[in-house]
Design a protein around this motif. Structure first.
Motif, PDB file in Angstrom:
ATOM      1  N   LYS A  36       0.877  -1.338  -0.136  1.00 31.42           N
ATOM      2  CA  LYS A  36      -0.068  -0.235  -0.067  1.00 31.42           C
ATOM      3  C   LYS A  36       0.909   1.164  -0.004  1.00 31.42           C
ATOM      4  CE  LYS A  36      -3.668   2.373   2.703  1.00 31.42           C
ATOM      5  NZ  LYS A  36      -4.512   2.201   3.829  1.00 31.42           N
ATOM      6  N   GLU A  37       2.134   1.161   0.942  1.00 32.31           N
ATOM      7  CA  GLU A  37       2.660   2.629   1.033  1.00 32.31           C
ATOM      8  C   GLU A  37       3.471   2.861  -0.238  1.00 32.31           C
ATOM      9  OE1 GLU A  37       5.775   4.417   4.163  1.00 32.31           O
ATOM     10  OE2 GLU A  37       5.156   2.517   4.460  1.00 32.31           O
ATOM     11  N   LEU A  38       3.990   1.705  -1.076  1.00 32.31           N
ATOM     12  CA  LEU A  38       4.530   1.996  -2.087  1.00 32.31           C
ATOM     13  C   LEU A  38       3.624   2.436  -3.170  1.00 32.31           C
ATOM     14  CD1 LEU A  38       7.011   1.483  -4.112  1.00 32.31           C
ATOM     15  CD2 LEU A  38       6.222  -0.854  -4.412  1.00 32.31           C
ATOM     16  N   VAL A  39       2.459   1.800  -3.524  1.00 27.42           N
ATOM     17  CA  VAL A  39       1.474   2.274  -4.568  1.00 27.42           C
ATOM     18  C   VAL A  39       1.089   3.562  -4.305  1.00 27.42           C
ATOM     19  CG1 VAL A  39      -0.682   1.914  -5.167  1.00 27.42           C
ATOM     20  CG2 VAL A  39       0.733  -0.206  -4.717  1.00 27.42           C
ATOM     21  N   GLU A  40       1.000   4.037  -3.038  1.00 22.77           N
ATOM     22  CA  GLU A  40       0.637   5.482  -2.586  1.00 22.77           C
ATOM     23  C   GLU A  40       1.642   6.569  -2.928  1.00 22.77           C
ATOM     24  OE1 GLU A  40      -1.776   7.899   0.907  1.00 22.77           O
ATOM     25  OE2 GLU A  40      -0.814   6.010   1.232  1.00 22.77           O
ATOM     26  N   LYS A  41       3.032   5.912  -2.774  1.00 28.11           N
ATOM     27  CA  LYS A  41       4.248   6.952  -3.150  1.00 28.11           C
ATOM     28  C   LYS A  41       4.259   7.088  -4.732  1.00 28.11           C
ATOM     29  CE  LYS A  41       6.918   8.416  -0.823  1.00 28.11           C
ATOM     30  NZ  LYS A  41       7.329   9.804  -0.523  1.00 28.11           N
ATOM     31  N   MET A  42       4.065   6.210  -5.413  1.00 25.35           N
ATOM     32  CA  MET A  42       4.065   6.179  -6.944  1.00 25.35           C
ATOM     33  C   MET A  42       2.985   6.893  -7.528  1.00 25.35           C
ATOM     34  SD  MET A  42       5.985   2.614  -8.299  1.00 25.35           S
ATOM     35  CE  MET A  42       5.662   3.244 -10.040  1.00 25.35           C
ATOM     36  N   THR A  43       1.607   6.733  -6.842  1.00 27.19           N
ATOM     37  CA  THR A  43       0.461   7.240  -7.733  1.00 27.19           C
ATOM     38  C   THR A  43       0.082   8.788  -7.015  1.00 27.19           C
ATOM     39  OG1 THR A  43      -0.612   6.072  -6.105  1.00 27.19           O
ATOM     40  CG2 THR A  43      -0.368   5.079  -8.295  1.00 27.19           C
ATOM     41  N   ASN A  44       0.631   9.234  -5.937  1.00 26.36           N
ATOM     42  CA  ASN A  44       0.488  10.384  -5.115  1.00 26.36           C
ATOM     43  C   ASN A  44       1.386  11.585  -5.617  1.00 26.36           C
ATOM     44  OD1 ASN A  44      -0.543  12.551  -3.852  1.00 26.36           O
ATOM     45  ND2 ASN A  44      -1.152  11.424  -2.054  1.00 26.36           N
ATOM     46  N   THR A  45       1.336  12.303  -6.321  1.00 27.03           N
ATOM     47  CA  THR A  45       2.308  13.254  -6.496  1.00 27.03           C
ATOM     48  C   THR A  45       2.889  14.262  -5.402  1.00 27.03           C
ATOM     49  OG1 THR A  45       1.045  14.789  -7.734  1.00 27.03           O
ATOM     50  CG2 THR A  45       1.964  13.217  -9.183  1.00 27.03           C
ATOM     51  N   LYS A  46       1.693  14.378  -4.497  1.00 31.40           N
ATOM     52  CA  LYS A  46       1.867  15.259  -3.540  1.00 31.40           C
ATOM     53  C   LYS A  46       2.968  14.615  -2.350  1.00 31.40           C
ATOM     54  CE  LYS A  46      -2.592  17.234  -3.372  1.00 31.40           C
ATOM     55  NZ  LYS A  46      -3.889  17.592  -2.667  1.00 31.40           N
ATOM     56  N   LEU A  47       3.170  13.307  -2.422  1.00 24.14           N
ATOM     57  CA  LEU A  47       4.226  12.558  -1.704  1.00 24.14           C
ATOM     58  C   LEU A  47       5.670  12.692  -2.447  1.00 24.14           C
ATOM     59  CD1 LEU A  47       1.774   9.687  -0.578  1.00 24.14           C
ATOM     60  CD2 LEU A  47       2.193  11.723   0.575  1.00 24.14           C
ATOM     61  N   TRP A  48       5.817  13.078  -3.308  1.00 19.52           N
ATOM     62  CA  TRP A  48       6.847  12.882  -4.329  1.00 19.52           C
ATOM     63  C   TRP A  48       8.013  13.690  -3.561  1.00 19.52           C
ATOM     64  CZ3 TRP A  48       6.185  12.627 -10.163  1.00 19.52           C
ATOM     65  CH2 TRP A  48       5.125  11.716 -10.352  1.00 19.52           C
ATOM     66  N   ASP A  49       9.469  13.459  -3.757  1.00 22.87           N
ATOM     67  CA  ASP A  49      10.423  14.236  -2.861  1.00 22.87           C
ATOM     68  C   ASP A  49      11.587  14.155  -3.755  1.00 22.87           C
ATOM     69  OD1 ASP A  49      12.478  15.152  -1.596  1.00 22.87           O
ATOM     70  OD2 ASP A  49      11.952  13.860   0.429  1.00 22.87           O
ATOM     71  N   ASP A  50      11.964  15.214  -4.283  1.00 26.14           N
ATOM     72  CA  ASP A  50      12.954  15.254  -5.342  1.00 26.14           C
ATOM     73  C   ASP A  50      14.347  15.431  -4.758  1.00 26.14           C
ATOM     74  OD1 ASP A  50      13.123  17.767  -4.758  1.00 26.14           O
ATOM     75  OD2 ASP A  50      12.758  18.617  -6.595  1.00 26.14           O
ATOM     76  N   LYS A  51      14.471  15.184  -3.633  1.00 25.77           N
ATOM     77  CA  LYS A  51      15.843  15.520  -2.857  1.00 25.77           C
ATOM     78  C   LYS A  51      16.376  14.138  -2.022  1.00 25.77           C
ATOM     79  CE  LYS A  51      16.013  20.531  -2.691  1.00 25.77           C
ATOM     80  NZ  LYS A  51      14.934  20.760  -3.888  1.00 25.77           N
ATOM     81  N   HIS A  52      15.377  13.414  -1.908  1.00 26.86           N
ATOM     82  CA  HIS A  52      15.592  12.088  -1.153  1.00 26.86           C
ATOM     83  C   HIS A  52      15.054  10.902  -1.820  1.00 26.86           C
ATOM     84  CE1 HIS A  52      15.463  15.372   1.830  1.00 26.86           C
ATOM     85  NE2 HIS A  52      16.516  14.926   2.358  1.00 26.86           N
TER      86      HIS A  52
END
Length: 545
Positions: free
Chosen positions: A9-25
């Motif tokens: 679930k956590e992986l799916v949410e990370k990939m599909t929800n752009t609000k959770l994206w992090d371009d520095k980590h």
């Protein structure tokens, strides 16, 4: 509180929800080996509307082709996914296909090249980066005595006073620690300010543009020891690549089953590990631990006795399939050793070891070739050179290395954490190659002194059984023990037979398993042999010509 990993679930949410994206980590997910994370990632890559880069360890055994085929099949698109490896890099049409693909699959080595500034066209307009297993990006650099001579000559020819000063500074540092004992290594101390170092690095970068390939390699190493913590080991200077920077996209994910016990993630600010609740139950599996020295030096000193102990203590059933895990070098002759063991087993009326596979540490991560094996025999401790642990620690540590100036083997707490962590990761990844079918029990025979590494592994294998086993008395007839002088003679004869003009004393010591400061004593014992074979003993090498 760790999350469950059955539905990812956590992986799916990370990939599909752009609000959770992090371009520095990097977000790191330690899903267990064998729970289907690769399949789930391929499903997500087949359906994501965003362009993605997928990094995996292997090309061999058709592994990358299978990944590409699976993603395309799941997406019902012929060319959604494409691979780009070193084989394709010289082909213009393949580069165009790679740039155009929605999902590009590359190796860890290719990702390392991207991090060094090459192939930037491959990541243009891509949003998601997924790396399967910890990326292989650390690269050690060795500035040798020959490199020092090369640098001194180069500085004189170029009439470059700055390079001449750097070389002289290195020589002074080497002289200061010339009598350091064999159980320690010392930090290279360069007496320069930060501004001076920046100026010298600019000079080196400019010189590299104009010089030959060999000159560029030497200058690159010189730049590395100016920029990074560097340690002197047997008059070589060991450091790591200066130019490396992790290449990140908008969403960055690492899938690494051993991340919770990997100290590299703990000391670097670029990683965020998301602990996962364990799904599998290991209560029917067993670790059998034998408190035995099985490091590289131990094998060099007495490989025969170690193998005798292992095969004397190893009990398997005829129905069981065994995976032997050792070093690359030992694996090449292990089949003959197993055959010899079987002759003795036959004589004793014990079960023969007939259904088995052989592989080695460093070649197992992510492999699924041994899922039907019941037994794993970890015959060797997967140690690196001790200085490598410090350099890896320095490479990853966001806080720097502090005031460490000398490191004594097995005494520096932070370096010991790194060593035990990496041994544990190798063990865990190797152990999880077997018994991958549902409900399948496994037995792990582990021969090592490093019980702390095993304890770390056990935290990742809930309810696994553990048994401390006694080292058996060797019942095999003993031959006269080979002395160090005998080993020295044998190795020098082997070098002459291979027509080597010379061999360094460092290499000799590594191959006969002694510390450098003990070599002079052994040389005195073989004076007659050296005279007969016309071998000259120079300061740093044996002249065999």
């Amino acid at each position: 509180m760790p999350n469950g990993s059955k539905d990812f679930k956590e992986l799916v949410e990370k990939m599909t929800n752009t609000k959770l994206w992090d371009d520095k980590h990097f977000d790191v997910y330690p899903y267990e080996a064998g729970v289907g994370k690769s399949k789930k990632v391929q499903e997500l890559l087949a359906s994501t509307p965003y362009r993605a880069l997928y990094v995996q360890r292997f090309v061999k055994d058709n592994a990358m082709n299978k990944t590409v085929e699976n993603i395309n099949k799941l997406a019902n698109e012929e060319n959604r996914a494409c691979k780009f490896t070193s084989e394709e890099s010289g082909k213009g049409s393949k580069l165009k296909d790679a740039k155009d693909s929605k999902v590009l699959c590359i190796t860890h080595k290719m990702y390392h090249q991207i991090c060094l500034g090459y192939h930037q066209e491959l990541i243009e307009e891509r949003k998601i980066l997924i790396i399967d297993e910890h990326p292989d990006v650390f690269e050690k650099k060795t500035f040798s005595f020959a490199d020092l001579g090369h640098a001194a000559l180069f500085a004189r020819i170029e009439k470059n006073e700055i390079l001449k000063n750097i070389v002289e500074n290195i020589i002074v540092s080497l002289e200061k620690i010339d009598n350091i004992n064999s159980m320690m290594f010392a930090k290279l101390e360069m007496d320069y300010t930060e501004d001076e170092i920046k100026e010298y690095i600019r000079l080196i970068d400019n010189l590299k543009k104009m010089k030959s390939n060999e000159d560029r390699k030497m200058l690159e190493k010189l730049k590395c020891i100016l920029e990074n913590p560097s340690f002197i080991v047997d008059r070589n200077i060991e450091t790591y690549d200066s130019d490396f920077q992790f290449s990140l996209l908008d969403c960055n994910i690492i899938l690494d089953a051993s991340a919770e016990i990997d100290y590299r993630y703990e000391i670097s600010d670029i990683f965020t590990v998301h602990p996962q609740q364990k799904v599998l139950n290991y209560s029917t599996s067993l670790i059998k631990w034998f408190d035995l020295n099985t490091g590289e030096i131990d094998y060099r000193r007495d490989k025969g006795s170690i193998h005798q102990i292992i095969f004397e203590s190893l009990e398997t059933k005829p129905t069981e399939k065994v995976l032997f895990i050792t070093s690359n070098a030992i694996s090449k002759n292990l089949k003959n050793i197993i055959n010899d063991s079987n002759q003795l087993r036959k004589f004793d009326g014990r079960s023969l070891i007939e259904n088995y596979e052989i592989d080695y540490f460093g070649n197992l991560i992510g492999k699924n070739d041994y899922k039907d094996c019941d037994v794993a025999v970890l015959m060797k401790t997967p140690n690196y050179n001790y200085v490598d642990y410090f350099l890896i620690y320095a490479f990853y540590n966001s806080q720097g290395v502090g005031n460490i100036k000398k490191v004594e083997l097995f005494q520096e707490e932070s370096i010991e954490k790194m060593r035990l962590s990496l041994i544990a990761c190798d063990y865990y990844q190797s152990m999880r190659r077997i018994a991958r079918k549902t409900g399948m029990a496994a037995t792990y025979f582990i021969y090592t002194k490093n019980i702390e590494a095993i304890k770390k592994v056990m935290t990742q294998l809930p309810n696994i059984q553990f048994e401390e086993c006694k080292i058996p008395k060797i019942r095999f007839p003993k031959v006269k023990k080979e002395t160090v002088a005998d080993k020295l003679i044998s190795y020098l004869e082997e070098c002459q037979q291979n027509k080597l003009p010379k061999v360094s004393k460092k290499v000799v010591c590594e191959n006969i398993g002694i510390d450098r400061h003990l070599l002079s004593r052994e040389i005195k014992k073989i004076k007659t042999f050296l005279k007969e074979k016309n071998i000259k003993v120079e300061t740093r090498y044996f002249d065999l010509s």
